[in-house]
Scaffold this active site. Sequence first.
Site: not given
Length: 465
Positions: A237, A271
């Site tokens: 990720e 994020c």
Amino acid sequence: MTATVSTQPKYRVVNPATGDVGESFDFASEAEIESALAASDAAFRSWRELPIAERARIVTRVAELFRENSARLGAIATEEMGKPLQEAVDEADFCGDIFEYFATEGPELAADQEIKTFAKGKAYVQRLPIGPLLGIMPWNYPFYQIARFAAPNLVLGNTIILKHAESVPKSALAVQELMDEAGIPKGVYTNIFASYDQIEDIIGDRRVVGVSLTGSERAGSVVASIAGRNLKKCVLELGGSDAYVVLDTDDVKAAADLAWDTRIGNTGQACNSNKRMIVSDDIFDDFVGQLVERAKDLKPGDPAKLQDGAFSPLSSRKAAEILDEQVQDAVSKGATLHAGGVLGEGPAAYYSPAVLTGITPEMRAYREELFGPVAVVYSVSSDDEALELANDSDYGLGGAVFSTDTERAEKIARRLESGMSNVNTPANEGQEVPFGGVKRSGFGRELGPLGMDEFVNKRMYFVAE
């Protein structure tokens, strides 16, 4: 082991609100790394043999301890990376939800699945643990990032070696303490203060079967390369630059308030934050004006007791300086800085929340992720233009589309090139909702049912008549 380990402490606590240096921790020795690998491998042999219901019972206790210790954990995160205290406490509480979800739902999610067969007998897909896993975690959510990786894998029967970010060592140690107190056996969850060189050796070790990284695109490329050379499964990720499309609204102020609150959550260091706001031109000026009202006159504050009208520091002085460089690059090439965007005096890490428009492709801010409290707003004249701009990114983590006409919003949301797409909400986030991206945001999923499906042996099991 071949790594050369520095004799200087590298894991250390630096309070970003003051720049004060607290505790420091040496890198693990080669003997300590070997001990962790051996313990994880040995523990796997017994941990996987426990009935999944028993593993789930122990993981339930982990969930309880996160909630019972949320105030203490929150204070640690606030000290180490500057997260507003209430947000840090909420993060620890959410970890309890994650561990509880996998403890409750995990046994059913991992159960044998009978599949149709044309042979004489019964065929199943089994989900079996595969062995020791390495987790490489970031600083921005020092507890949540661990929880979404560790919780499903502990229930599955895998064992965990956890390398946390070098700026949050006390958070890493606090989680180890909770695991121990919950009754997680020795070697099943092991925190290590490893160096980058040691990480390469650990991934290459035959006893480690997979690696999960949440971090930068650069780090993901390096880890994926090492894992590939060693034929190891990995989950990555790697951040994002999520599109946040506002096609229309009957309340511009409310729409702007939601967009602002989303953007400055965790001081912009998420994020899947709404890093690119794409707004229809008929409401653009009003929308930007409302953002400016929220951004102007904010003052640096103490994240441990943040007051209205104050903002928290970024995680480090370096992070604040990088963000300032990105914004200044844009301004020097013609972008408009409407409010904020002031780098505070060092060694603290304050950067005032900003509103930025007029971003064009030759600016760094067009392609790079702005990991901090900067609201970048684009104006578009049609739904097609909004979609084209939303997908003009190397990243593909999440995205959201807003409209009073849900069908109109869905037409764009269904075509977003992202791992997560939302209609009329910034993000549907929860322990039951899979998290992950496409393109250069990485691959693989965490949380929800898919979180149980990454590091497993999906074994075909057939019983003939």
